[in-house]
Design a protein around this motif. Structure first.
Motif, PDB file in Angstrom:
ATOM      1  N   PHE A   1      10.845 128.773  87.308  1.00  0.00           N
ATOM      2  CA  PHE A   1      12.145 129.047  87.908  1.00  0.00           C
ATOM      3  C   PHE A   1      12.276 130.526  88.278  1.00  0.00           C
ATOM      4  CE2 PHE A   1      13.632 125.262  85.226  1.00  0.00           C
ATOM      5  CZ  PHE A   1      13.434 124.385  86.284  1.00  0.00           C
ATOM      6  N   GLU A   2      11.709 131.400  87.455  1.00  0.00           N
ATOM      7  CA  GLU A   2      11.754 132.828  87.776  1.00  0.00           C
ATOM      8  C   GLU A   2      10.911 133.130  89.015  1.00  0.00           C
ATOM      9  OE1 GLU A   2      12.091 136.096  85.369  1.00  0.00           O
ATOM     10  OE2 GLU A   2      12.474 135.039  83.491  1.00  0.00           O
ATOM     11  N   LEU A   3       9.782 132.450  89.143  1.00  0.00           N
ATOM     12  CA  LEU A   3       8.941 132.654  90.322  1.00  0.00           C
ATOM     13  C   LEU A   3       9.639 132.162  91.594  1.00  0.00           C
ATOM     14  CD1 LEU A   3       5.220 131.829  89.457  1.00  0.00           C
ATOM     15  CD2 LEU A   3       6.174 133.990  90.252  1.00  0.00           C
ATOM     16  N   PHE A   4      10.374 131.079  91.463  1.00  0.00           N
ATOM     17  CA  PHE A   4      11.120 130.591  92.619  1.00  0.00           C
ATOM     18  C   PHE A   4      12.126 131.650  93.078  1.00  0.00           C
ATOM     19  CE2 PHE A   4      15.098 128.743  94.168  1.00  0.00           C
ATOM     20  CZ  PHE A   4      14.655 128.128  95.324  1.00  0.00           C
ATOM     21  N   THR A   5      12.829 132.241  92.117  1.00  0.00           N
ATOM     22  CA  THR A   5      13.803 133.287  92.443  1.00  0.00           C
ATOM     23  C   THR A   5      13.100 134.497  93.066  1.00  0.00           C
ATOM     24  OG1 THR A   5      15.232 132.565  90.640  1.00  0.00           O
ATOM     25  CG2 THR A   5      15.611 134.776  91.514  1.00  0.00           C
ATOM     26  N   ALA A   6      11.977 134.885  92.463  1.00  0.00           N
ATOM     27  CA  ALA A   6      11.226 136.030  92.996  1.00  0.00           C
ATOM     28  C   ALA A   6      10.717 135.741  94.404  1.00  0.00           C
ATOM     29  CB  ALA A   6      10.061 136.363  92.067  1.00  0.00           C
ATOM     30  N   GLY A   7      10.382 134.479  94.672  1.00  0.00           N
ATOM     31  CA  GLY A   7       9.887 134.103  95.985  1.00  0.00           C
ATOM     32  C   GLY A   7      10.919 134.230  97.078  1.00  0.00           C
ATOM     33  N   ARG A   8      12.183 134.203  96.699  1.00  0.00           N
ATOM     34  CA  ARG A   8      13.235 134.392  97.690  1.00  0.00           C
ATOM     35  C   ARG A   8      13.226 135.807  98.258  1.00  0.00           C
ATOM     36  NH1 ARG A   8      15.366 130.178  99.825  1.00  0.00           N
ATOM     37  NH2 ARG A   8      17.401 131.161 100.043  1.00  0.00           N
ATOM     38  N   ARG A   9      12.647 136.732  97.465  1.00  0.00           N
ATOM     39  CA  ARG A   9      12.590 138.134  97.902  1.00  0.00           C
ATOM     40  C   ARG A   9      11.193 138.537  98.352  1.00  0.00           C
ATOM     41  NH1 ARG A   9      15.182 138.163  92.931  1.00  0.00           N
ATOM     42  NH2 ARG A   9      13.300 138.994  91.953  1.00  0.00           N
ATOM     43  N   ASN A  10      10.206 137.733  98.001  1.00  0.00           N
ATOM     44  CA  ASN A  10       8.820 138.094  98.287  1.00  0.00           C
ATOM     45  C   ASN A  10       8.106 136.924  98.967  1.00  0.00           C
ATOM     46  OD1 ASN A  10       5.970 138.530  98.045  1.00  0.00           O
ATOM     47  ND2 ASN A  10       6.344 140.015  96.422  1.00  0.00           N
ATOM     48  N   PRO A  11       7.850 137.031 100.271  1.00  0.00           N
ATOM     49  CA  PRO A  11       7.209 135.927 101.018  1.00  0.00           C
ATOM     50  C   PRO A  11       5.832 135.548 100.466  1.00  0.00           C
ATOM     51  CG  PRO A  11       8.125 137.546 102.532  1.00  0.00           C
ATOM     52  CD  PRO A  11       8.195 138.149 101.155  1.00  0.00           C
ATOM     53  N   ASP A  12       5.104 136.523  99.905  1.00  0.00           N
ATOM     54  CA  ASP A  12       3.783 136.218  99.363  1.00  0.00           C
ATOM     55  C   ASP A  12       3.895 135.266  98.173  1.00  0.00           C
ATOM     56  OD1 ASP A  12       2.498 137.780 101.228  1.00  0.00           O
ATOM     57  OD2 ASP A  12       2.557 139.577  99.969  1.00  0.00           O
ATOM     58  N   ILE A  13       4.850 135.532  97.288  1.00  0.00           N
ATOM     59  CA  ILE A  13       5.054 134.648  96.140  1.00  0.00           C
ATOM     60  C   ILE A  13       5.507 133.275  96.617  1.00  0.00           C
ATOM     61  CG2 ILE A  13       6.408 134.236  94.054  1.00  0.00           C
ATOM     62  CD1 ILE A  13       6.593 137.188  93.633  1.00  0.00           C
TER      63      ILE A  13
END
Length: 199
Positions: free
Chosen positions: A111-123
């Motif tokens: 879930f944290e990675l999903f949130t981080a992916g909203r700010r980082n296209p690579d993730i």
């Protein structure tokens, strides 16, 4: 250099690094899990983490990838042996319940990675590829069960598996958000449908 890195990443040091990152995220969250923390806990140099992973985000994706592969591999044998749609659902729900009870860090990181992916296209891209591969693997199992006559899928296997995974993600989020709640009725409701069993 790439081959050497791959050999190292498949070995004991890589396992220590991945475990250290998983443990750190469970205690500190993503933002508090620095390469310095992880390197110290894994017993390796900080430079080694940069050399193999480049960024913290790449290491986080590797943690989730390994966890997802472990979970899916754990499902292969029981799903292959399942003889009804009900049994398949029971296997999937039992595995979900077990992972929430015993491996909550996997879901927290996801879930944290999903949130981080909203700010980082690579993730976002890496997590999307991981999800796609996982769904494809289980969809292949569903197609095999359909060929055996165990399942009568009304929709494409990829769509069915995608829906089941989406339900699992939502259930995990609810259970982790309210650990004291009674989630048994929700789980029972997920086991009720029998329309996919071929008579």
């Amino acid at each position: 250099m790439e081959a050497a890195a791959q050999r190292e990443l498949s070995g004991e040091k890589a396992t220590r690094i991945v475990e250290a990152m998983r443990s750190s995220v469970a205690r500190r969250g993503i933002s508090g899990s620095t390469f310095e923390h992880v390197a110290r806990e894994a017993g390796v140099s900080r430079g080694l983490l940069h050399y193999y992973f480049g960024t913290k985000e790449a290491l986080l994706v590797e943690v989730v990838r390994r966890d997802a592969e472990h979970r899916i591999a754990r499902l292969d044998e029981p799903l292959a042996a399942a003889s009804s749609a009900d049994e398949i659902l029971q296997i999937l729900v039992a595995d979900l319940q077990d992972s929430i009870d015993n491996e909550p860090g996997f879901w927290v990181l996801l879930f944290e990675l999903f949130t981080a992916g909203r700010r980082n296209p690579d993730i976002q891209r890496e997590v999307g590829v991981l999800f796609s591969r996982t769904r494809e693997h289980v969809a292949e199992i569903f197609r095999a069960k359909s060929s055996e006559g165990v399942l009568n899928l009304r929709h494409d296997a990829d769509a069915v598996v995608g829906l089941l995974f989406a339900l699992a993600d939502g259930i995990a989020l609810q259970m982790l958000s309210d650990p004291e709640g009674d989630h048994a009725p929700m789980i029972a409701a997920g086991l009720t449908p029998r329309a996919t069993t071929r008579r």
